[in-house]
Write an enzyme that holds these catalytic residues in place. Structure first.
Site, PDB file in Angstrom:
ATOM      1  N   HIS A  30     -14.433 -40.278 -39.547  1.00 60.98           N
ATOM      2  CA  HIS A  30     -14.295 -41.167 -38.389  1.00 60.98           C
ATOM      3  C   HIS A  30     -15.155 -40.753 -37.206  1.00 60.98           C
ATOM      4  O   HIS A  30     -15.274 -41.487 -36.237  1.00 60.98           O
ATOM      5  CB  HIS A  30     -12.815 -41.332 -37.996  1.00 60.98           C
ATOM      6  CG  HIS A  30     -12.162 -40.104 -37.419  1.00 60.98           C
ATOM      7  ND1 HIS A  30     -11.800 -39.024 -38.192  1.00 60.98           N
ATOM      8  CD2 HIS A  30     -11.791 -39.791 -36.147  1.00 60.98           C
ATOM      9  CE1 HIS A  30     -11.235 -38.092 -37.431  1.00 60.98           C
ATOM     10  NE2 HIS A  30     -11.233 -38.541 -36.159  1.00 60.98           N
ATOM     11  N   HIS A  31     -15.798 -39.576 -37.267  1.00 62.29           N
ATOM     12  CA  HIS A  31     -16.720 -39.193 -36.181  1.00 62.29           C
ATOM     13  C   HIS A  31     -18.174 -39.286 -36.595  1.00 62.29           C
ATOM     14  O   HIS A  31     -19.060 -38.863 -35.858  1.00 62.29           O
ATOM     15  CB  HIS A  31     -16.380 -37.797 -35.640  1.00 62.29           C
ATOM     16  CG  HIS A  31     -15.100 -37.795 -34.854  1.00 62.29           C
ATOM     17  ND1 HIS A  31     -14.934 -38.530 -33.684  1.00 62.29           N
ATOM     18  CD2 HIS A  31     -13.902 -37.168 -35.068  1.00 62.29           C
ATOM     19  CE1 HIS A  31     -13.702 -38.357 -33.221  1.00 62.29           C
ATOM     20  NE2 HIS A  31     -13.040 -37.526 -34.064  1.00 62.29           N
ATOM     21  N   LYS A  71      -6.787 -31.975 -36.444  1.00 65.97           N
ATOM     22  CA  LYS A  71      -6.632 -31.303 -35.145  1.00 65.97           C
ATOM     23  C   LYS A  71      -5.518 -30.266 -35.180  1.00 65.97           C
ATOM     24  O   LYS A  71      -5.384 -29.450 -34.268  1.00 65.97           O
ATOM     25  CB  LYS A  71      -6.342 -32.341 -34.054  1.00 65.97           C
ATOM     26  CG  LYS A  71      -7.601 -33.091 -33.599  1.00 65.97           C
ATOM     27  CD  LYS A  71      -7.285 -34.021 -32.434  1.00 65.97           C
ATOM     28  CE  LYS A  71      -8.529 -34.799 -31.982  1.00 65.97           C
ATOM     29  NZ  LYS A  71      -8.159 -35.862 -31.025  1.00 65.97           N
ATOM     30  N   ASP A 116     -10.815 -46.276 -32.714  1.00 70.67           N
ATOM     31  CA  ASP A 116     -10.385 -44.975 -32.172  1.00 70.67           C
ATOM     32  C   ASP A 116     -11.002 -44.723 -30.790  1.00 70.67           C
ATOM     33  O   ASP A 116     -10.297 -44.333 -29.850  1.00 70.67           O
ATOM     34  CB  ASP A 116     -10.805 -43.864 -33.146  1.00 70.67           C
ATOM     35  CG  ASP A 116     -10.216 -42.504 -32.759  1.00 70.67           C
ATOM     36  OD1 ASP A 116      -9.030 -42.473 -32.357  1.00 70.67           O
ATOM     37  OD2 ASP A 116     -10.939 -41.486 -32.883  1.00 70.67           O
ATOM     38  N   HIS A 136     -12.554 -30.663 -36.878  1.00 73.51           N
ATOM     39  CA  HIS A 136     -11.270 -31.253 -37.293  1.00 73.51           C
ATOM     40  C   HIS A 136     -11.384 -32.230 -38.474  1.00 73.51           C
ATOM     41  O   HIS A 136     -10.484 -32.277 -39.304  1.00 73.51           O
ATOM     42  CB  HIS A 136     -10.486 -31.843 -36.096  1.00 73.51           C
ATOM     43  CG  HIS A 136     -10.944 -33.175 -35.586  1.00 73.51           C
ATOM     44  ND1 HIS A 136     -11.947 -33.331 -34.662  1.00 73.51           N
ATOM     45  CD2 HIS A 136     -10.507 -34.432 -35.877  1.00 73.51           C
ATOM     46  CE1 HIS A 136     -12.116 -34.616 -34.398  1.00 73.51           C
ATOM     47  NE2 HIS A 136     -11.245 -35.312 -35.117  1.00 73.51           N
ATOM     48  N   HIS A 147      -5.658 -39.822 -39.175  1.00 80.31           N
ATOM     49  CA  HIS A 147      -7.078 -39.594 -38.893  1.00 80.31           C
ATOM     50  C   HIS A 147      -7.345 -38.251 -38.215  1.00 80.31           C
ATOM     51  O   HIS A 147      -8.333 -37.592 -38.496  1.00 80.31           O
ATOM     52  CB  HIS A 147      -7.672 -40.742 -38.045  1.00 80.31           C
ATOM     53  CG  HIS A 147      -7.152 -40.812 -36.645  1.00 80.31           C
ATOM     54  ND1 HIS A 147      -5.949 -41.421 -36.320  1.00 80.31           N
ATOM     55  CD2 HIS A 147      -7.665 -40.355 -35.466  1.00 80.31           C
ATOM     56  CE1 HIS A 147      -5.757 -41.335 -35.022  1.00 80.31           C
ATOM     57  NE2 HIS A 147      -6.790 -40.684 -34.473  1.00 80.31           N
ATOM     58  N   ASP A 148      -6.466 -37.834 -37.319  1.00 80.96           N
ATOM     59  CA  ASP A 148      -6.744 -36.592 -36.572  1.00 80.96           C
ATOM     60  C   ASP A 148      -5.884 -35.431 -37.043  1.00 80.96           C
ATOM     61  O   ASP A 148      -5.642 -34.481 -36.300  1.00 80.96           O
ATOM     62  CB  ASP A 148      -6.542 -36.835 -35.062  1.00 80.96           C
ATOM     63  CG  ASP A 148      -7.861 -37.256 -34.407  1.00 80.96           C
ATOM     64  OD1 ASP A 148      -8.942 -37.048 -35.041  1.00 80.96           O
ATOM     65  OD2 ASP A 148      -7.818 -37.803 -33.296  1.00 80.96           O
TER      66      ASP A 148
HETATM   67  P1  C2E Z   1     -10.205 -38.264 -28.628  1.00 86.01           P
HETATM   68  O1  C2E Z   1      -9.774 -37.980 -27.289  1.00 86.01           O
HETATM   69  O2  C2E Z   1      -9.228 -38.978 -29.530  1.00 86.01           O
HETATM   70  O3  C2E Z   1     -11.495 -39.141 -28.595  1.00 86.01           O
HETATM   71  C1  C2E Z   1     -12.006 -39.755 -29.664  1.00 86.01           C
HETATM   72  C2  C2E Z   1     -13.373 -40.245 -29.439  1.00 86.01           C
HETATM   73  O4  C2E Z   1     -13.386 -41.242 -28.383  1.00 86.01           O
HETATM   74  C3  C2E Z   1     -14.338 -39.208 -28.977  1.00 86.01           C
HETATM   75  O5  C2E Z   1     -14.851 -38.478 -29.984  1.00 86.01           O
HETATM   76  C4  C2E Z   1     -15.391 -40.018 -28.273  1.00 86.01           C
HETATM   77  O6  C2E Z   1     -16.277 -40.562 -29.204  1.00 86.01           O
HETATM   78  C5  C2E Z   1     -14.587 -41.131 -27.651  1.00 86.01           C
HETATM   79  N1  C2E Z   1     -14.260 -40.800 -26.283  1.00 86.01           N
HETATM   80  C6  C2E Z   1     -13.097 -40.308 -25.844  1.00 86.01           C
HETATM   81  N2  C2E Z   1     -13.158 -40.118 -24.521  1.00 86.01           N
HETATM   82  C7  C2E Z   1     -14.408 -40.482 -24.113  1.00 86.01           C
HETATM   83  C8  C2E Z   1     -15.099 -40.532 -22.875  1.00 86.01           C
HETATM   84  O7  C2E Z   1     -14.552 -40.166 -21.816  1.00 86.01           O
HETATM   85  N3  C2E Z   1     -16.360 -40.967 -22.844  1.00 86.01           N
HETATM   86  C9  C2E Z   1     -16.985 -41.372 -23.999  1.00 86.01           C
HETATM   87  N4  C2E Z   1     -18.227 -41.791 -23.934  1.00 86.01           N
HETATM   88  N5  C2E Z   1     -16.357 -41.335 -25.256  1.00 86.01           N
HETATM   89  C10 C2E Z   1     -15.106 -40.894 -25.242  1.00 86.01           C
HETATM   90  P2  C2E Z   1     -15.482 -37.047 -29.689  1.00 86.01           P
HETATM   91  O8  C2E Z   1     -16.328 -37.136 -28.520  1.00 86.01           O
HETATM   92  O9  C2E Z   1     -16.121 -36.609 -30.956  1.00 86.01           O
HETATM   93  O10 C2E Z   1     -14.241 -36.205 -29.430  1.00 86.01           O
HETATM   94  C11 C2E Z   1     -13.377 -35.823 -30.377  1.00 86.01           C
HETATM   95  C12 C2E Z   1     -12.137 -35.221 -29.800  1.00 86.01           C
HETATM   96  O11 C2E Z   1     -12.489 -34.024 -29.090  1.00 86.01           O
HETATM   97  C13 C2E Z   1     -11.434 -36.083 -28.803  1.00 86.01           C
HETATM   98  O12 C2E Z   1     -10.575 -37.002 -29.414  1.00 86.01           O
HETATM   99  C14 C2E Z   1     -10.709 -35.038 -27.971  1.00 86.01           C
HETATM  100  O13 C2E Z   1      -9.560 -34.639 -28.600  1.00 86.01           O
HETATM  101  C15 C2E Z   1     -11.634 -33.884 -27.962  1.00 86.01           C
HETATM  102  N6  C2E Z   1     -12.479 -33.885 -26.729  1.00 86.01           N
HETATM  103  C16 C2E Z   1     -13.622 -34.538 -26.564  1.00 86.01           C
HETATM  104  N7  C2E Z   1     -14.121 -34.335 -25.326  1.00 86.01           N
HETATM  105  C17 C2E Z   1     -13.219 -33.468 -24.736  1.00 86.01           C
HETATM  106  C18 C2E Z   1     -13.145 -32.845 -23.403  1.00 86.01           C
HETATM  107  O14 C2E Z   1     -14.012 -33.024 -22.513  1.00 86.01           O
HETATM  108  N8  C2E Z   1     -12.084 -32.025 -23.108  1.00 86.01           N
HETATM  109  C19 C2E Z   1     -11.123 -31.827 -24.089  1.00 86.01           C
HETATM  110  N9  C2E Z   1     -10.083 -31.085 -23.784  1.00 86.01           N
HETATM  111  N10 C2E Z   1     -11.156 -32.422 -25.341  1.00 86.01           N
HETATM  112  C20 C2E Z   1     -12.205 -33.180 -25.613  1.00 86.01           C
HETATM  113 FE    FE Z   2     -10.982 -37.432 -34.141  1.00 86.59          FE
HETATM  114 FE    FE Z   3      -7.439 -40.531 -32.097  1.00 85.92          FE
END
Ligand code: C2E
Ligand code: FE
Ligand code: FE
Ligand code: SIN
Ligand code: SIN
Length: 696
Positions: free
Chosen positions: A611-612, A562, A640, A587, A558-559
């Protein structure tokens, strides 16, 4: 007158008148006599020269006069006839029916009558006679010989009867669609037409050495179905000469009589060829009981039988051609159904069953078996068989050269044993045939692409004399069996290669997913975990196995997009800037670009690409809404986010499970498809979703 005295006295006149009377009587008498003489001369010459026979007889029938024609007609001298009575000349049955007719004949009125007269040499002459009673009381019989005409008429009548019989028979025969239907019809008609007590049809086999009694009726009923050498068969004289043959006392003739027939009861017989276009197909025979009252078959009856034989021969040929065409069609259909079994089923046992069914049905054999050669141990094993008396051949293994099948495989050539009893057998073969009562045997090696794959065996309980077509079809069927084995082997090799390839692909995908997890510094096993959870929910929501293959690959990858995101962004501990977000949000598109080029991963694109996306349309990359988002992606999104929230991230620590579940509930209908959230929660409540939960 000179004087009165010169005048004649009355007495003298009277005298003169009387003289004149006498004279005129005399003259008349003289005249009559001349006339009579003339008529007598004329009568006599007619009598002598007439071509008709003429007799005169007295009231007792004694012959008084006879002319040369009647003498010639009856072969007697005139004197001999004059010593006879007409009654002696009339044939006895005729005399009983029509006596001399003296009483009936009125004077001057001729009576006409047909008489059968007997010649001196015993032959019968048929006459048409006129019988006239003469003044004298004699009877004049004028007889004309009509024997030849009567015979011709009789012949014409007989011919007409024959033609009617043949016509009737041909009408009956037209109803027959099969040889087996034709013969009973023919024999029943022959019994009726010719007054036979027995009949049989013998058909020559292709070798013309043996013949089969296709049907026997009456005296010959028991011989139906016998196959014997022509030498020993009643049909031999006809086969040798091609001509009809009749005997008045068949049972008494010294000869090797066919078994099963009650020959001593048989008297007159007649045999005729069954021919079509000069080809002798067989012999038609009829018989009558032996005994004093038994009549030999007349030449006319034999002729009628021969005509029937000719007609039946032609019908037999027509039916034979029809049956041949039909058999070829059945063979073609059989080959086609075997072909379909070969292409339609990868299970050799199914194909073998179809082949054996077709073989026993089409070749008309009692049993058949297919052996397969194990290329490593060089042994032949029975793979499929039918028609054996409860024998299990499954455990029998023959070495190359062992048994008939082993010999056929070793020598790579067919083995035909139409007389199995005379063939030498080794112990293995004897064990195989024990108690089966087989009389004929055929083995054909199954050779495909130059390799012996096995052997096809055919068994008959009756001696069989196969024709060329039969053997050809057997070889064709064996060819198909070889192709079936070869095909199955080819397929199994291919299938094995394919399974290995797929396994290699999937191992590669798992490797990529593992590498991604490591790179993203997510807890080890994130990919595997989300994949398992996604599959459980997908199965719960009714996705089929063939879809789950792609769901699994999509979830693992899925990712993968990235990989296109720089580590500086990916591994950033804090919040992302707008620019960084913009790159991060690419991504799914990177994933699409990478995977859409790989054919077998294209159907797995839904999850990496979508998936987003969010249920309310606020997601990325395309802003799809509701059911526009593929179901696997909608399922995966819930899993996810839950797994991301409950894991430590560079940008935040893990949330407790309850908090994450509350988040899912809250986002149902916004971020997530509410039905998926419902399924997720339901499986969670049943403890069926997370690792260590009981798997359904
Ligand atoms: P990921 O970490 O695998 O997170 C996948 C999805 O889980 C996120 O998609 C979001 O919908 C949800 N999610 C993850 N952590 C949180 C959270 O703390 N609060 C909420 N409400 N939802 C959360 P999203 O937002 O589209 O992010 C995609 C990817 O972007 C993330 O995959 C991560 O790799 C990156 N990312 C997102 N926010 C941040 C951040 O603040 N800092 C960094 N370094 N990466 C980020
Ligand atoms: Fe993703
Ligand atoms: Fe993931
Ligand atoms: C898939 O492509 O992985 C599943 C098909 C679908 O449900 O959209
Ligand atoms: C392949 O082509 O090897 C994979 C087939 C599949 O999608 O299962």
């Amino acid at each position: 007158y000179a004087s009165e005295a010169d005048a004649f006295g009355p007495g003298e006149v009277e005298l003169l008148r009387k003289l004149a009377d006498n004279l005129s009587f005399g003259i008349k008498a003289l005249r009559d006599r001349t006339a009579f003489k003339e008529s007598e001369v004329r009568y006599h010459s007619l009598f002598q020269q007439a071509t008709d026979g003429i007799l005169s007889v007295d009231a007792q029938g004694r012959i008084r006069e006879c002319n040369p024609s009647i003498c010639a007609m009856l072969g007697y001298e005139c004197e001999e006839l004059l010593a006879k009575n007409l009654q002696e000349l009339i044939s006895p049955e005729d005399l009983a029916a029509k006596p001399l007719m003296i009483a009936q004949a009125a004077e001057g009125e001729p009576l006409f009558v047909e008489r059968k007269l007997c010649r001196k040499d015993g032959a019968v002459v048929i006459t048409e006679a006129s019988v006239t009673k003469l003044e004298s009381g004699l009877l004049l019989e004028i007889a004309r010989d009509v024997t030849e005409r009567k015979q011709r008429e009789e012949e014409i009548r007989a011919r007409n009867a024959e033609l009617a019989a043949l016509y009737g028979l041909s009408t009956h025969m037209r109803a027959a669609k099969r040889t087996a239907e034709l013969l009973p019809i023919v024999l029943v008609e022959i019994h009726r037409l010719l007054g036979a007590d027995g009949s049989r049809v013998t058909l020559l086999l292709p070798d013309r050495v043996l013949c089969t009694i296709a049907l026997g009726e009456g005296l010959w009923k028991k011989s139906t179905g016998l196959t014997i050498p022509v030498e020993q068969c009643f049909c031999r004289p006809v086969v040798q000469t091609g001509k009809p043959y009749a005997s008045e006392d068949y049972g008494a003739e010294a000869r090797a009589l066919p078994p099963g027939s009650k020959e001593e009861e048989i008297g007159p017989v007649a045999f005729v060829p069954l021919k079509s276009e000069e080809e002798l197909l067989g012999v038609l025979g009829i018989a009558r009981h032996r005994g004093a009252d038994s009549r030999p078959f007349t030449p006319a009856e034999v002729r009628l039988l021969a005509a029937i034989g000719e007609m039946v021969g032609n019908v037999l040929r027509r039916l034979k051609l029809y049956e041949e065409a039909e058999r070829r069609l059945r063979h073609t259909q059989a080959l086609r159904s075997i072909d379909m079994a070969i292409t339609g089923s990868l299970d050799l046992r199914v194909t073998f069953k179809v082949i054996l069914d077709e073989i026993t049905a089409q070749l008309g054999v009692d049993a058949a078996a297919i052996l397969r050669l194990d290329p490593y141990t060089k042994t032949l094993k029975y793979e499929a068989w039918r028609g054996f008396r409860g024998k299990n051949l499954g455990h029998i293994a023959l070495g190359l050269g062992e048994g008939f099948a082993g010999r056929a495989a070793l020598e790579r050539s067919s083995l035909y044993l139409p007389e199995l009893g005379e063939a030498e057998q080794d112990a293995a073969q004897e064990q195989l045939l024990a108690g089966e009562g087989f009389a004929a045997y055929y083995a054909v090696p199954l050779i495909a692409k130059g390799h012996v794959q096995g052997v096809l065996e055919i068994f008959c309980r009756k001696p069989a004399v196969p024709d060329g077509e039969w053997l050809e079809f057997l070889e064709t069927l064996a060819g198909q069996a070889a192709v079936a084995i070869d095909n199955a082997e080819l397929f199994h090799d291919l299938e094995r290669a394919n399974v290995e390839l797929i396994r290699a692909y999937d191992a590669t995908i798992e490797g990529w997913a593992y590498a991604l997890d490591l790179k993203d510094e997510e807890t080890e096993g994130h990919s595997r975990r989300v994949t398992e959870m996604t599959l459980r929910i997908a199965r719960e929501m009714g996705l089929k196995d063939e879809e789950l293959v792609h769901v699994r690959r999509g979830a693992l990858l899925h990712d993968i997009g990235k990989m296109g995101v720089p580590d500086a962004i990916l591994l950033k501990p804090g919040k992302l800037t707008d620019e960084e977000w913009e790159i991060m949000r690419r991504h799914p598109v990177y994933a699409y670009q990478m995977l859409s080029r790989i054919g077998y991963l294209r159907p797995a694109l839904d999850i990496p690409y979508c998936h987003h996306e969010k249920w309310d349309g606020t997601g990325y990359p395309r802003g799809l809404k509701g059911e526009e988002i593929p179901l696997p992606a909608r399922i995966f999104a819930v899993v996810d986010v839950f797994d991301a929230l409950t894991s430590d991230r560079p940008y935040r620590p893990a949330w407790p499970k309850e908090k994450a579940l509350a988040y899912l509930r809250q986002q149902a209908g916004r971020h997530f498809d509410p039905r998926v959230v419902e399924a997720f929660l339901s499986l969670t409540e049943q403890n069926l979703l997370f690792e260590g939960d009981g798997t359904p």
